[in-house]
Scaffold this active site. Structure first.
Site, PDB file in Angstrom:
ATOM      1  N   ASP A 122      -0.220   5.170   0.640  1.00  0.00           N
ATOM      2  CA  ASP A 122      -0.542   6.196   1.625  1.00  0.00           C
ATOM      3  C   ASP A 122      -0.504   5.603   3.028  1.00  0.00           C
ATOM      4  O   ASP A 122      -1.222   4.650   3.334  1.00  0.00           O
ATOM      5  CB  ASP A 122      -1.930   6.786   1.352  1.00  0.00           C
ATOM      6  CG  ASP A 122      -2.019   7.458  -0.012  1.00  0.00           C
ATOM      7  OD1 ASP A 122      -1.400   8.512  -0.176  1.00  0.00           O
ATOM      8  OD2 ASP A 122      -2.693   6.912  -0.904  1.00  0.00           O
ATOM      9  N   ASP A 174       0.868  -1.155   0.000  1.00  0.00           N
ATOM     10  CA  ASP A 174       0.000   0.000   0.000  1.00  0.00           C
ATOM     11  C   ASP A 174       0.919   1.223   0.000  1.00  0.00           C
ATOM     12  O   ASP A 174       2.102   1.123   0.343  1.00  0.00           O
ATOM     13  CB  ASP A 174      -0.900  -0.019   1.232  1.00  0.00           C
ATOM     14  CG  ASP A 174      -1.816   1.177   1.288  1.00  0.00           C
ATOM     15  OD1 ASP A 174      -2.442   1.489   0.270  1.00  0.00           O
ATOM     16  OD2 ASP A 174      -1.898   1.806   2.360  1.00  0.00           O
TER      17      ASP A 174
END
Length: 313
Positions: free
Chosen positions: A32, A30
């Site tokens: 952010d 991932d």
């Protein structure tokens, strides 16, 4: 990774960490809250990924953020000092939504989009006509005017992503397309993330808030292409020969990153640089509810940079 009995989360360190990394050939990140917050890279993250790439690991980026094209993600990775990446290594919810609609819509069908220019660009890349991006105003002063605005006859899907121009006018138009088409008009959301973390502990409302507004108005549930739906992992598996048993999902959200990884049989690693605190993990872990156990990662680290000492020079 865990099999049988309640899942227990442990800090990834020492010989266990070396063994886990040695067994993996692919890491899904991932972005952010894991690699960066807003426009600031997490300290040590770029160097950590550089060493993983130098060790021959395949690095892919699996993000629910629909506000950037894959090319824009490669440019951001470069700008923040991460190892070079090709667009084919980026699996954003915008890209995956376009792939899903290409499969689900008949030829020539269009999508009404509540989303960014990046989401529109991914639709264009797979040949799906679209309308709706950008600001929109109500077509008159009264509700009777709002329900008489013209509707495009080709629209067979409403697609909801991150939209800084989200408005009541757009919500009205989305509802009208869904009411006109009934079940033949698809309702698709890029993700349900409720908040996006920024540097300094700040945050902004996420796409999940917008999806919920459309679902509430339409009284129906959207199909979500992003995490935790395994459709996003299937997009990765369709591009690369990925063995789940040799793949690590690295994320900061239990209900998206970790849940998808667990559901797909991946090793799951939580970083505490995003939206999740360790107390939340312990609450799920100690619960007697099996559904909550699926939110528990195999391992956690304070930051992805914790792996740096294990990776040599």
């Amino acid at each position: 990774m865990a099999a049988g009995g309640p899942r227990r989360c442990r800090r990834l360190e020492g010989e266990t960490a070396r063994a886990v990394l040695a067994n993996a050939d692919t890491l899904l990140f991932d972005c952010d809250g894991v690699l960066w917050r807003g426009e600031a890279a997490v300290s040590g993250a770029a160097e950590t990924l550089g060493r993983l790439a130098a060790a021959g690991k395949r690095l892919c980026y699996v993000t629910n953020n629909s506000g950037r094209t894959r090319l824009a993600y490669t440019e951001k990775l470069r700008r923040l000092g991460f190892p070079p990446a090709e667009p084919r290594h980026i699996f954003s919810s915008a890209f995956c939504a376009a792939r899903y609609l290409r499969q689900a819509l008949p030829p020539g069908a269009a999508a009404y989009v509540l989303g960014s220019p990046a989401l529109a660009a991914e639709l264009e890349a797979v040949g799906i006509p679209h309308l709706g991006t950008g600001p929109a105003a109500l077509p008159g002063p009264a509700p009777k005017d709002w329900v008489q605005a013209p509707l495009d006859p080709a629209v067979r899907a409403v697609l909801v992503g991150f939209d800084e121009h989200f408005s009541y006018a757009k919500l009205c138009q989305a509802l009208r397309y869904l009411l006109r088409g009934g079940p033949d008009c698809l309702l698709v959301g890029t993700n349900r993330d409720h908040r996006l973390p920024l540097e300094g502990g700040a945050g902004i409302p996420g796409t999940g808030c917008l999806v919920k507004a459309v679902e509430t108005a339409a009284q129906r549930e959207a199909f979500i292409v992003g995490k935790p739906n395994r459709f996003m992992f299937d997009c990765v598996a369709g591009e690369f020969q990925v063995d789940p048993a040799r793949t690590i999902m690295v994320g900061d959200r239990l209900d998206t990153d970790i849940l998808m990884g667990n559901d797909c049989g991946l090793t799951t690693l939580l970083t505490l640089t995003g939206v999740t605190a360790l107390d939340e993990v312990r609450g799920h872990q100690d619960s007697g509810c099996p559904a909550r156990h699926s939110l528990v990662p195999d391992f956690y680290v304070d930051s992805i940079a914790d792996l740096l000492p294990l990776l040599g020079e």
